[in-house]
Design a protein around this motif. Sequence first.
Motif, PDB file in Angstrom:
ATOM      1  N   SER A  67     -57.383 -31.471  29.033  1.00  0.00           N
ATOM      2  CA  SER A  67     -58.560 -30.962  29.758  1.00  0.00           C
ATOM      3  C   SER A  67     -58.282 -30.866  31.256  1.00  0.00           C
ATOM      4  O   SER A  67     -58.749 -29.945  31.932  1.00  0.00           O
ATOM      5  CB  SER A  67     -59.770 -31.881  29.511  1.00  0.00           C
ATOM      6  N   GLU A  68     -57.486 -31.806  31.767  1.00  0.00           N
ATOM      7  CA  GLU A  68     -57.126 -31.778  33.186  1.00  0.00           C
ATOM      8  C   GLU A  68     -56.197 -30.610  33.490  1.00  0.00           C
ATOM      9  O   GLU A  68     -56.323 -29.958  34.530  1.00  0.00           O
ATOM     10  CB  GLU A  68     -56.461 -33.094  33.578  1.00  0.00           C
ATOM     11  N   VAL A  69     -55.270 -30.349  32.581  1.00  0.00           N
ATOM     12  CA  VAL A  69     -54.369 -29.207  32.757  1.00  0.00           C
ATOM     13  C   VAL A  69     -55.161 -27.910  32.725  1.00  0.00           C
ATOM     14  O   VAL A  69     -54.927 -26.993  33.527  1.00  0.00           O
ATOM     15  CB  VAL A  69     -53.279 -29.201  31.667  1.00  0.00           C
ATOM     16  N   ALA A  70     -56.125 -27.832  31.822  1.00  0.00           N
ATOM     17  CA  ALA A  70     -56.958 -26.639  31.721  1.00  0.00           C
ATOM     18  C   ALA A  70     -57.743 -26.413  33.014  1.00  0.00           C
ATOM     19  O   ALA A  70     -57.820 -25.291  33.529  1.00  0.00           O
ATOM     20  CB  ALA A  70     -57.912 -26.762  30.533  1.00  0.00           C
ATOM     21  N   GLU A  71     -58.307 -27.477  33.545  1.00  0.00           N
ATOM     22  CA  GLU A  71     -59.084 -27.363  34.783  1.00  0.00           C
ATOM     23  C   GLU A  71     -58.180 -26.997  35.957  1.00  0.00           C
ATOM     24  O   GLU A  71     -58.555 -26.190  36.820  1.00  0.00           O
ATOM     25  CB  GLU A  71     -59.797 -28.679  35.062  1.00  0.00           C
ATOM     26  N   LEU A  72     -56.990 -27.556  36.007  1.00  0.00           N
ATOM     27  CA  LEU A  72     -56.055 -27.317  37.107  1.00  0.00           C
ATOM     28  C   LEU A  72     -55.526 -25.884  37.106  1.00  0.00           C
ATOM     29  O   LEU A  72     -55.408 -25.255  38.164  1.00  0.00           O
ATOM     30  CB  LEU A  72     -54.880 -28.293  36.996  1.00  0.00           C
ATOM     31  N   THR A  73     -55.220 -25.360  35.925  1.00  0.00           N
ATOM     32  CA  THR A  73     -54.516 -24.075  35.826  1.00  0.00           C
ATOM     33  C   THR A  73     -55.411 -22.886  35.490  1.00  0.00           C
ATOM     34  O   THR A  73     -55.015 -21.739  35.700  1.00  0.00           O
ATOM     35  CB  THR A  73     -53.418 -24.160  34.754  1.00  0.00           C
ATOM     36  N   GLY A  74     -56.586 -23.164  34.932  1.00  0.00           N
ATOM     37  CA  GLY A  74     -57.444 -22.063  34.507  1.00  0.00           C
ATOM     38  C   GLY A  74     -57.137 -21.577  33.104  1.00  0.00           C
ATOM     39  O   GLY A  74     -57.755 -20.627  32.618  1.00  0.00           O
TER      40      GLY A  74
END
Length: 249
Positions: free
Chosen positions: A6-13
């Motif tokens: 979820s953090e990767v998704a938020e960071l990268t879009g």
Amino acid sequence: MLRKVSEVAELTGVSVRTLHHYDRIGLLSPEHVTEAGYRQYSEQELERLQQILFFRELGFRLKHIGEILESPDFDRLEALELQREALLEKRARLDRMIRTLENTIQDVKGEIELTDKEKFEGFDFSNNPYEDEARKRWGNEAVDRSNQALANMRPEGQKWLGEQMEALFRKLAAMRHQDPATEEVQRAIGEWYAFLNGMGYAYSPEAFKGLGQLYVQDERFTRNMDQFGDGFARFMAAAMGIRADRLQA
């Protein structure tokens, strides 16, 4: 530092669903999966994801991206430099197209008058849109051999080849309402098979059948083929499949 999906998704879009898909197909796997099943990504996976996104922006397919990233010859710095050049060229081409669009709006309003040449500035069809697909399906060797043969050919020879290909397509398109298994159609398809191999492609029967399938699976091919008549791409795919099966029998 490990990051949750979820953090990767938020960071990268990139959506969580897309990250899960990349994991399923082996394109981007997390560094660690907890006992509870949570994916965790390291800095290395983030760097790989950045590469994936750059390649995607340039129109590469996921399968091809995976092959590139897994190549023992892959160099990240070299890839970044090449991607920068490609994106700069893409930006320049888009700027030219935007100017053409703005000028066309003015032309429609009657504020200026564009020449026919000016109406098409920024469009570029010089690159072969099928080469990447061919490389993925049949490898670099056949494509490189064909490209070299064409490059060594004089302009009048290239023109002759183009005329021969168009004549064959028109001949086959005139038969598109027939049963593709008839001897007349199969003789003509045999000419197409011989023509392709004569150009240096070295198609095996399996690759020839795959090319026919590509005519209907890829809308770019279908659109171009059907310029010779509605349903021509489907007809060619069927006829080429039959020819390939007979060659392998």
